[in-house]
Scaffold this motif. Structure first.
Motif, PDB file in Angstrom:
ATOM      1  N   ASP A 258      -0.730  34.339  67.785  1.00  0.00           N
ATOM      2  CA  ASP A 258       0.047  34.453  66.549  1.00  0.00           C
ATOM      3  C   ASP A 258       1.467  34.898  66.841  1.00  0.00           C
ATOM      4  O   ASP A 258       1.707  35.677  67.776  1.00  0.00           O
ATOM      5  CB  ASP A 258      -0.605  35.459  65.597  1.00  0.00           C
ATOM      6  CG  ASP A 258      -1.942  34.975  65.054  1.00  0.00           C
ATOM      7  OD1 ASP A 258      -2.153  33.748  64.980  1.00  0.00           O
ATOM      8  OD2 ASP A 258      -2.778  35.846  64.715  1.00  0.00           O
ATOM      9  N   MET A 259       2.413  34.423  66.004  1.00  0.00           N
ATOM     10  CA  MET A 259       3.810  34.817  66.156  1.00  0.00           C
ATOM     11  C   MET A 259       3.956  36.312  65.852  1.00  0.00           C
ATOM     12  O   MET A 259       3.359  36.803  64.901  1.00  0.00           O
ATOM     13  CB  MET A 259       4.716  34.007  65.230  1.00  0.00           C
ATOM     14  CG  MET A 259       4.836  32.562  65.626  1.00  0.00           C
ATOM     15  SD  MET A 259       6.147  31.664  64.740  1.00  0.00           S
ATOM     16  CE  MET A 259       5.429  31.543  63.121  1.00  0.00           C
ATOM     17  N   PRO A 260       4.742  37.028  66.676  1.00  0.00           N
ATOM     18  CA  PRO A 260       4.952  38.455  66.425  1.00  0.00           C
ATOM     19  C   PRO A 260       5.948  38.665  65.286  1.00  0.00           C
ATOM     20  O   PRO A 260       6.655  37.730  64.886  1.00  0.00           O
ATOM     21  CB  PRO A 260       5.532  38.950  67.756  1.00  0.00           C
ATOM     22  CG  PRO A 260       6.276  37.765  68.272  1.00  0.00           C
ATOM     23  CD  PRO A 260       5.456  36.562  67.864  1.00  0.00           C
ATOM     24  N   ALA A 261       6.033  39.889  64.806  1.00  0.00           N
ATOM     25  CA  ALA A 261       7.001  40.215  63.755  1.00  0.00           C
ATOM     26  C   ALA A 261       8.429  40.193  64.295  1.00  0.00           C
ATOM     27  O   ALA A 261       9.359  39.849  63.581  1.00  0.00           O
ATOM     28  CB  ALA A 261       6.683  41.592  63.170  1.00  0.00           C
ATOM     29  N   GLY A 262       8.610  40.530  65.571  1.00  0.00           N
ATOM     30  CA  GLY A 262       9.935  40.559  66.184  1.00  0.00           C
ATOM     31  C   GLY A 262      10.132  39.410  67.153  1.00  0.00           C
ATOM     32  O   GLY A 262       9.409  38.415  67.119  1.00  0.00           O
ATOM     33  N   GLN A 263      11.107  39.575  68.019  1.00  0.00           N
ATOM     34  CA  GLN A 263      11.423  38.487  68.948  1.00  0.00           C
ATOM     35  C   GLN A 263      10.721  38.614  70.291  1.00  0.00           C
ATOM     36  O   GLN A 263      10.798  37.713  71.112  1.00  0.00           O
ATOM     37  CB  GLN A 263      12.933  38.384  69.150  1.00  0.00           C
ATOM     38  CG  GLN A 263      13.549  39.486  69.995  1.00  0.00           C
ATOM     39  CD  GLN A 263      15.052  39.376  70.083  1.00  0.00           C
ATOM     40  OE1 GLN A 263      15.716  39.338  69.063  1.00  0.00           O
ATOM     41  NE2 GLN A 263      15.578  39.330  71.282  1.00  0.00           N
ATOM     42  N   ILE A 264      10.007  39.704  70.537  1.00  0.00           N
ATOM     43  CA  ILE A 264       9.288  39.899  71.794  1.00  0.00           C
ATOM     44  C   ILE A 264       7.820  39.518  71.594  1.00  0.00           C
ATOM     45  O   ILE A 264       7.140  40.062  70.740  1.00  0.00           O
ATOM     46  CB  ILE A 264       9.373  41.357  72.301  1.00  0.00           C
ATOM     47  CG1 ILE A 264      10.820  41.821  72.427  1.00  0.00           C
ATOM     48  CG2 ILE A 264       8.617  41.515  73.621  1.00  0.00           C
ATOM     49  CD1 ILE A 264      11.627  41.103  73.482  1.00  0.00           C
ATOM     50  N   TRP A 265       7.379  38.582  72.395  1.00  0.00           N
ATOM     51  CA  TRP A 265       5.985  38.138  72.377  1.00  0.00           C
ATOM     52  C   TRP A 265       5.239  38.829  73.506  1.00  0.00           C
ATOM     53  O   TRP A 265       5.750  38.910  74.623  1.00  0.00           O
ATOM     54  CB  TRP A 265       5.911  36.638  72.630  1.00  0.00           C
ATOM     55  CG  TRP A 265       6.442  35.753  71.564  1.00  0.00           C
ATOM     56  CD1 TRP A 265       7.737  35.653  71.153  1.00  0.00           C
ATOM     57  CD2 TRP A 265       5.709  34.818  70.794  1.00  0.00           C
ATOM     58  NE1 TRP A 265       7.843  34.708  70.175  1.00  0.00           N
ATOM     59  CE2 TRP A 265       6.609  34.177  69.941  1.00  0.00           C
ATOM     60  CE3 TRP A 265       4.365  34.456  70.759  1.00  0.00           C
ATOM     61  CZ2 TRP A 265       6.215  33.197  69.043  1.00  0.00           C
ATOM     62  CZ3 TRP A 265       3.977  33.472  69.870  1.00  0.00           C
ATOM     63  CH2 TRP A 265       4.894  32.861  69.014  1.00  0.00           C
ATOM     64  N   ALA A 266       4.031  39.285  73.238  1.00  0.00           N
ATOM     65  CA  ALA A 266       3.140  39.821  74.266  1.00  0.00           C
ATOM     66  C   ALA A 266       1.977  38.841  74.386  1.00  0.00           C
ATOM     67  O   ALA A 266       1.228  38.646  73.435  1.00  0.00           O
ATOM     68  CB  ALA A 266       2.640  41.207  73.880  1.00  0.00           C
ATOM     69  N   LEU A 267       1.889  38.181  75.531  1.00  0.00           N
ATOM     70  CA  LEU A 267       0.880  37.148  75.745  1.00  0.00           C
ATOM     71  C   LEU A 267      -0.066  37.561  76.864  1.00  0.00           C
ATOM     72  O   LEU A 267       0.372  38.141  77.861  1.00  0.00           O
ATOM     73  CB  LEU A 267       1.546  35.827  76.148  1.00  0.00           C
ATOM     74  CG  LEU A 267       2.624  35.275  75.219  1.00  0.00           C
ATOM     75  CD1 LEU A 267       3.332  34.100  75.886  1.00  0.00           C
ATOM     76  CD2 LEU A 267       2.017  34.854  73.910  1.00  0.00           C
ATOM     77  N   PRO A 268      -1.346  37.224  76.736  1.00  0.00           N
ATOM     78  CA  PRO A 268      -2.253  37.458  77.861  1.00  0.00           C
ATOM     79  C   PRO A 268      -1.801  36.613  79.058  1.00  0.00           C
ATOM     80  O   PRO A 268      -1.301  35.493  78.887  1.00  0.00           O
ATOM     81  CB  PRO A 268      -3.612  36.976  77.344  1.00  0.00           C
ATOM     82  CG  PRO A 268      -3.461  36.804  75.873  1.00  0.00           C
ATOM     83  CD  PRO A 268      -2.014  36.631  75.586  1.00  0.00           C
ATOM     84  N   GLY A 269      -1.967  37.137  80.243  1.00  0.00           N
ATOM     85  CA  GLY A 269      -1.534  36.445  81.455  1.00  0.00           C
ATOM     86  C   GLY A 269      -2.139  35.068  81.634  1.00  0.00           C
ATOM     87  O   GLY A 269      -1.516  34.180  82.216  1.00  0.00           O
TER      88      GLY A 269
END
Length: 135
Positions: free
Chosen positions: A93-104
């Motif tokens: 899902d798209m984050p609220a901000g500009q930084i995405w945290a994705l599983p490796g």
């Protein structure tokens, strides 16, 4: 004298992107970039190292992998147009901000999914990927 001769040997250079057509190509590219980043870290003692993707339709994505193997992706405001594609390629899902945290384990899908939209890449030694308040 060539233009590159005047640059510092450790200074990252922007390179044109070659579209990667298979997941094997993507994994080979990731391995090559990992080795280049390790050399950058060893020579500069950098923090905030990663890769900057210049997008063909505008904007930049800054990619960093954490020590745990996860991916942080900083999508600049000029590149917000690509967010739905990132979400589709990675099933995150798209984050609220500009930084995405994705599983490796989504890195290959990310690079493969965006490959036709990337114009250039360059290694970066200093980028603030760890602004957790922006997730």
């Amino acid at each position: 004298m060539f233009e590159d001769d005047q640059k510092k040997p450790d200074e990252p250079v922007e390179r044109p992107w070659i579209v990667l057509k298979t997941t094997y190509d993507v994994e080979a590219w990731i391995d090559q970039q990992n080795r280049a980043i390790q050399q950058l870290i060893n020579s500069n003692k950098a923090s905030g190292w990663g890769i900057c993707f210049g997008l063909s339709e505008g904007g930049e994505l800054y990619l960093h992998t954490t020590s745990e193997g996860d991916v942080l992706l900083d999508v600049t405001s000029d590149a917000e147009w690509v967010s739905p594609l990132i979400a589709a390629a990675t099933q995150v899902d798209m984050p609220a901000g500009q930084i995405w945290a994705l599983p490796g384990d989504r890195l290959t899908q990310l690079v493969f999914g965006l490959s036709s939209l990337i114009a250039t890449t360059r290694l970066v030694a200093e980028h603030n990927f760890n602004m957790k308040k922006r997730y």
